[in-house]
Design a protein around this motif. Structure first.
Motif, PDB file in Angstrom:
ATOM      1  N   PRO A  24       0.827  -1.210   0.000  1.00 22.98           N
ATOM      2  CA  PRO A  24       0.000   0.000   0.000  1.00 22.98           C
ATOM      3  C   PRO A  24       0.864   1.265   0.000  1.00 22.98           C
ATOM      4  CG  PRO A  24      -0.872  -1.601   1.550  1.00 22.98           C
ATOM      5  CD  PRO A  24       0.439  -2.146   1.075  1.00 22.98           C
ATOM      6  N   LEU A  25       0.494   2.218  -0.826  1.00 24.88           N
ATOM      7  CA  LEU A  25       1.285   3.426  -1.002  1.00 24.88           C
ATOM      8  C   LEU A  25       1.391   4.232   0.294  1.00 24.88           C
ATOM      9  CD1 LEU A  25       2.889   4.992  -3.052  1.00 24.88           C
ATOM     10  CD2 LEU A  25       0.763   6.046  -3.863  1.00 24.88           C
ATOM     11  N   ASP A  26       0.322   4.260   1.076  1.00 25.06           N
ATOM     12  CA  ASP A  26       0.365   4.990   2.345  1.00 25.06           C
ATOM     13  C   ASP A  26       1.464   4.452   3.258  1.00 25.06           C
ATOM     14  OD1 ASP A  26      -1.668   6.606   1.568  1.00 25.06           O
ATOM     15  OD2 ASP A  26      -3.232   5.590   2.717  1.00 25.06           O
ATOM     16  N   ARG A  27       1.646   3.122   3.248  1.00 24.95           N
ATOM     17  CA  ARG A  27       2.671   2.523   4.095  1.00 24.95           C
ATOM     18  C   ARG A  27       4.068   2.930   3.630  1.00 24.95           C
ATOM     19  NH1 ARG A  27       4.597  -3.690   4.392  1.00 24.95           N
ATOM     20  NH2 ARG A  27       6.077  -3.472   6.096  1.00 24.95           N
ATOM     21  N   ILE A  28       4.293   2.937   2.314  1.00 27.64           N
ATOM     22  CA  ILE A  28       5.600   3.315   1.792  1.00 27.64           C
ATOM     23  C   ILE A  28       5.900   4.771   2.115  1.00 27.64           C
ATOM     24  CG2 ILE A  28       6.940   3.645  -0.314  1.00 27.64           C
ATOM     25  CD1 ILE A  28       5.541   1.244  -1.472  1.00 27.64           C
ATOM     26  N   ARG A  29       4.909   5.637   1.961  1.00 30.87           N
ATOM     27  CA  ARG A  29       5.120   7.052   2.272  1.00 30.87           C
ATOM     28  C   ARG A  29       5.398   7.248   3.763  1.00 30.87           C
ATOM     29  NH1 ARG A  29       0.111   9.226  -1.549  1.00 30.87           N
ATOM     30  NH2 ARG A  29       1.314   9.368  -3.505  1.00 30.87           N
ATOM     31  N   PRO A 113      -0.709   8.537  -7.588  1.00 31.97           N
ATOM     32  CA  PRO A 113      -1.764   8.488  -8.605  1.00 31.97           C
ATOM     33  C   PRO A 113      -2.997   9.311  -8.260  1.00 31.97           C
ATOM     34  CG  PRO A 113      -1.892   6.539  -7.236  1.00 31.97           C
ATOM     35  CD  PRO A 113      -0.693   7.313  -6.748  1.00 31.97           C
ATOM     36  N   GLU A 114      -2.992   9.962  -7.081  1.00 32.43           N
ATOM     37  CA  GLU A 114      -4.154  10.770  -6.715  1.00 32.43           C
ATOM     38  C   GLU A 114      -4.386  11.897  -7.732  1.00 32.43           C
ATOM     39  OE1 GLU A 114      -2.289   9.164  -2.888  1.00 32.43           O
ATOM     40  OE2 GLU A 114      -1.605  10.044  -4.781  1.00 32.43           O
ATOM     41  N   SER A 115      -3.294  12.474  -8.206  1.00 29.99           N
ATOM     42  CA  SER A 115      -3.366  13.551  -9.202  1.00 29.99           C
ATOM     43  C   SER A 115      -2.484  13.158 -10.380  1.00 29.99           C
ATOM     44  CB  SER A 115      -2.890  14.882  -8.597  1.00 29.99           C
ATOM     45  OG  SER A 115      -3.711  15.271  -7.519  1.00 29.99           O
ATOM     46  N   LYS A 116      -3.099  12.833 -11.486  1.00 24.48           N
ATOM     47  CA  LYS A 116      -2.372  12.327 -12.655  1.00 24.48           C
ATOM     48  C   LYS A 116      -1.790  13.487 -13.477  1.00 24.48           C
ATOM     49  CE  LYS A 116      -2.940   8.279 -13.824  1.00 24.48           C
ATOM     50  NZ  LYS A 116      -2.175   7.034 -13.598  1.00 24.48           N
TER      51      LYS A 116
END
Length: 306
Positions: A24-29, A113-116
């Motif tokens: 999950p991207l949140d975890r990496i951030r 990817p939230e804002s492409k």
């Protein structure tokens, strides 16, 4: 390879970051923020947060000021358009403020990817226009601005200068691109030779592109690939730093040569023994990386004061 960089790579090999394609991207951030929180803080006279109020959105910006100068560096962080933030590049921006003598404005532009695409590119050019328009409010000269960035931020730096030309805006005094991505590249020598096992890999670059771009057609858009522009004349003087062991090395150096051919004054520096990301993530680990960041920061400051 620089021995301190080699040691860093061995540590990362034994303690790898999670694969962003399966984590999950949140975890990496979150892990990214935790890692940079361990970096010793560099003392700067003044650090404060503000907001750039751009059309339809507000962007957080952190201002670093160590000398009260009227020169400014608008900084765009790296991270593949997906990772990175003001926090991950806090130490680097503090260091640049101390050794350039310029105010550093670090922009928290929108991430994928939230804002492409082209959200980040629009944030870059609009932030530059905002800083010029409000330069008296920040105690800087609109004629003494450098746009700078590393990796994806180097892309946004080049794109902002190209878009400024398209929109009829004054060019910044200087653009500083640190190991930038400036277009699609699958065949260069550096891409083939260093695309596996050294921080930035083929698979990771493809994943970043998939997150940021809406489709393959965007890779040919000059707002992502400024190297494809037929006319690069009239762009700002450039400082382009590449790393010897970096898959992006050749495209950065090719861009420097294309700028020269179109009459742009370019200072191109290839740093031996270094890997991708060394200025933002290894300058506090490697003496050679720190020396390079000090040199480049000083160069930017002196060029802005000319």
């Amino acid at each position: 390879m620089d021995p301190q960089i080699r040691n860093m790579l061995k540590i990362l090999e034994n303690n790898p970051m999670p694969d962003p394609r399966t984590t999950p991207l949140d975890r990496i951030r979150s892990m990214e923020r935790l890692a940079v929180s361990q970096v010793p803080e560099i003392s700067v006279r003044s650090v404060r947060d503000t907001v750039f109020r751009l059309p339809g959105r507000d962007l957080k910006v952190r201002i670093y000021d160590d000398a009260g100068s009227d020169c400014a560096i608008l900084y765009l962080h790296g991270g593949g358009f997906v990772l990175g933030s003001i926090e991950t590049h806090d130490a680097m921006c503090r260091y640049m403020a101390k050794h350039s003598g310029a105010k550093v404005f670090s922009v928290d532009y929108r991430l994928a990817p939230e804002s492409k695409f082209p959200a980040a590119a629009e944030d870059a050019i609009d932030s530059y226009a905002y800083l010029m328009e409000h330069s008296p409010d920040f105690g800087i000269s609109s004629e003494r601005i450098c746009i700078a960035g590393d990796s994806a931020g180097g892309n946004l730096t080049a794109v902002a200068c190209a878009m400024a030309k398209m929109r009829g805006l004054r060019q910044p005094r200087l653009q500083a691109l640190f190991y930038p991505v400036v277009g699609p590249d699958f065949a260069s020598e550096s891409y083939r030779e260093y695309g596996d096992g050294l921080i930035l890999t083929h698979d990771l670059m493809s994943w970043f592109s998939d997150q940021y771009l809406n489709g393959p057609q965007d890779a040919l858009d000059p707002r992502f690939s400024p190297i494809l522009l037929p006319d690069l004349s009239g762009l700002a003087d450039a400082v382009i730093v590449t790393a010897e062991y970096d898959p992006l090395r050749d495209q950065g150096e090719t861009y420097a040569e294309r700028l020269r051919r179109h009459g742009v004054n370019v200072t191109a520096i290839r740093v031996s023994g270094m890997v991708h990301g060394f200025l933002s993530s290894a300058f506090y680990i490697s003496r050679a990386a720190e020396d390079t960041l000090r040199m480049v920061s000083s160069l930017i400051g002196s060029r802005l004061r000319e």
